[in-house]
Design a protein around this motif. Structure first.
Motif, PDB file in Angstrom:
ATOM      1  N   ALA A 166      73.573 123.385  35.307  1.00  0.00           N
ATOM      2  CA  ALA A 166      73.065 122.091  34.855  1.00  0.00           C
ATOM      3  C   ALA A 166      73.104 122.003  33.337  1.00  0.00           C
ATOM      4  O   ALA A 166      73.457 120.964  32.758  1.00  0.00           O
ATOM      5  N   GLY A 167      72.761 123.105  32.659  1.00  0.00           N
ATOM      6  CA  GLY A 167      72.815 123.129  31.203  1.00  0.00           C
ATOM      7  C   GLY A 167      74.220 122.945  30.667  1.00  0.00           C
ATOM      8  O   GLY A 167      74.445 122.198  29.702  1.00  0.00           O
ATOM      9  N   PHE A 168      75.191 123.606  31.286  1.00  0.00           N
ATOM     10  CA  PHE A 168      76.582 123.452  30.854  1.00  0.00           C
ATOM     11  C   PHE A 168      77.086 122.039  31.097  1.00  0.00           C
ATOM     12  O   PHE A 168      77.856 121.499  30.298  1.00  0.00           O
ATOM     13  N   CYS A 169      76.665 121.435  32.210  1.00  0.00           N
ATOM     14  CA  CYS A 169      77.075 120.050  32.476  1.00  0.00           C
ATOM     15  C   CYS A 169      76.560 119.122  31.392  1.00  0.00           C
ATOM     16  O   CYS A 169      77.288 118.228  30.919  1.00  0.00           O
ATOM     17  N   LEU A 170      75.312 119.306  30.970  1.00  0.00           N
ATOM     18  CA  LEU A 170      74.765 118.489  29.886  1.00  0.00           C
ATOM     19  C   LEU A 170      75.490 118.761  28.579  1.00  0.00           C
ATOM     20  O   LEU A 170      75.787 117.841  27.808  1.00  0.00           O
ATOM     21  N   MET A 171      75.798 120.016  28.320  1.00  0.00           N
ATOM     22  CA  MET A 171      76.453 120.394  27.075  1.00  0.00           C
ATOM     23  C   MET A 171      77.864 119.831  26.974  1.00  0.00           C
ATOM     24  O   MET A 171      78.318 119.417  25.906  1.00  0.00           O
ATOM     25  N   LEU A 172      78.561 119.812  28.110  1.00  0.00           N
ATOM     26  CA  LEU A 172      79.959 119.382  28.112  1.00  0.00           C
ATOM     27  C   LEU A 172      80.133 117.891  28.407  1.00  0.00           C
ATOM     28  O   LEU A 172      81.262 117.409  28.444  1.00  0.00           O
ATOM     29  N   ALA A 173      79.031 117.181  28.620  1.00  0.00           N
ATOM     30  CA  ALA A 173      79.128 115.768  28.991  1.00  0.00           C
ATOM     31  C   ALA A 173      79.872 114.959  27.936  1.00  0.00           C
ATOM     32  O   ALA A 173      80.869 114.294  28.225  1.00  0.00           O
ATOM     33  N   ARG A 174      79.406 115.001  26.697  1.00  0.00           N
ATOM     34  CA  ARG A 174      80.071 114.300  25.598  1.00  0.00           C
ATOM     35  C   ARG A 174      79.999 115.171  24.345  1.00  0.00           C
ATOM     36  O   ARG A 174      79.309 114.841  23.382  1.00  0.00           O
ATOM     37  N   PRO A 175      80.698 116.292  24.336  1.00  0.00           N
ATOM     38  CA  PRO A 175      80.579 117.215  23.211  1.00  0.00           C
ATOM     39  C   PRO A 175      81.251 116.687  21.945  1.00  0.00           C
ATOM     40  O   PRO A 175      82.351 116.134  21.995  1.00  0.00           O
ATOM     41  N   LEU A 176      80.566 116.831  20.825  1.00  0.00           N
ATOM     42  CA  LEU A 176      81.172 116.546  19.534  1.00  0.00           C
ATOM     43  C   LEU A 176      82.041 117.730  19.139  1.00  0.00           C
ATOM     44  O   LEU A 176      82.023 118.788  19.767  1.00  0.00           O
TER      45      LEU A 176
END
Length: 302
Positions: A166-176
């Motif tokens: 879940a953390g990786f999904c949030l991190m990779l959702a719209r990465p700068l």
């Protein structure tokens, strides 16, 4: 909704919310982890609230299932009896309280590591309580203690793995641009933790199966609802392990090479986003199977 389906749904809600409530605060403590994102904190708080509500609702639903109807299940005297006289009743109360306490600490702490650590301990206690409201508490004596400990470790390991997804999904959702390198470091840092988690899940799963299936019950797996659910669970687990290995040995190195060469990272990030999303989705479905298994009789009890 029928009482038994309500019980299954509330069990699934507790499992899924527990994953986010415990797993997301833990996610940033792994090697190469950084400070928590606001989105992670908000999701952990929401998950903790759902965890607490699901535990309270689960107590009511299971009391209703035992008493034979919603009217009897909502009777304060019936609820009081279940809480005072059964292990699963006390487990639900402890779970709801610990989850709510963890939410309060997260809100007060606002990302401070000491407060986050306290919340993690509270959520871990809530997750551990699952062992007393499932088949893990069905064995007796010294063997029963082994079964209970294996069930607790299994639940905690599952929360660690799925919470990280879940953390990786949030991190990779719209990465700068700068966050892409951070994502690559986090993926590499979690590799050892992830491998250890899969190993723990495998060993504790085998221990639990030895108690709940046994040699005599193995021949009845395909002819029982619990056995069919277990086989489906094992199939999904195998898919998740394959996806995890693909992420670690194929997709993450591709992202590392793109970063090192200064080339476009959009394609590798998208591939990782899809793969990790599928892995998490499989995990959520797997939790539903586990929720259904909890209301079925395992082969060893037939």
């Amino acid at each position: 909704m029928p009482i038994d389906l309500t019980v299954i749904f509330l069990r699934w809600l507790q499992f899924a919310s527990a994953v986010a409530a415990l797993g997301l605060p833990l996610f940033r403590t792994y090697p190469s982890g950084t400070a928590s994102l606001p989105s992670e904190l908000r999701m952990a708080v929401l998950a903790g609230l759902l965890f607490s509500v699901g535990a309270a609702g689960g107590l009511v639903a299971q009391t209703a299932m035992m008493a034979g109807g919603w009217t009897a299940g909502l009777d304060p005297a019936a609820l009081g009896y279940v809480i005072q006289s059964t292990g699963f009743g006390m487990a639900h109360v402890a779970r709801a309280g610990l989850a709510l306490f963890g939410v309060v600490i997260l809100l007060i702490g606002r990302g401070r590591r000491s407060m986050t650590a306290t919340a993690v301990v509270a959520f871990a206690g809530a997750v551990a309580s699952f062992a007393w409201s499932g088949h893990g508490a069905s064995s007796e004596g010294s063997a029963g203690a082994v079964h209970l400990v294996a069930d607790i470790i299994h639940a905690l390991a599952a929360a660690v793995w799925l919470g990280a997804l879940a953390g990786f999904c949030l991190m990779l959702a719209r990465p700068l641009k700068g966050e892409i390198e951070e994502s690559a470091r986090s993926l590499a840092g979690f590799a050892t933790v992830g491998t250890a988690t899969v190993a723990v899940l495998t060993v504790t799963g085998l221990v639990n199966s030895a108690f709940l299936v046994g040699l005599e019950g193995s021949g009845r797996l395909a002819s029982s609802a619990w056995g069919l659910l277990l086989l489906a669970k094992l199939g999904l687990f195998a898919v998740m392990v394959w996806l995890a290995a693909h992420n670690r040995y194929v997709l993450t190195p591709e992202l590392d090479r793109a970063i090192a060469q200064g080339s476009e990272t959009g394609a590798p990030v998208k591939s990782l986003r899809i793969s990790i999303g599928l892995e998490l989705a499989a995990g959520v479905v797997l939790l539903g199977l586990v929720a259904a298994m909890g209301v079925q009789m395992p082969p060893a009890s037939m």
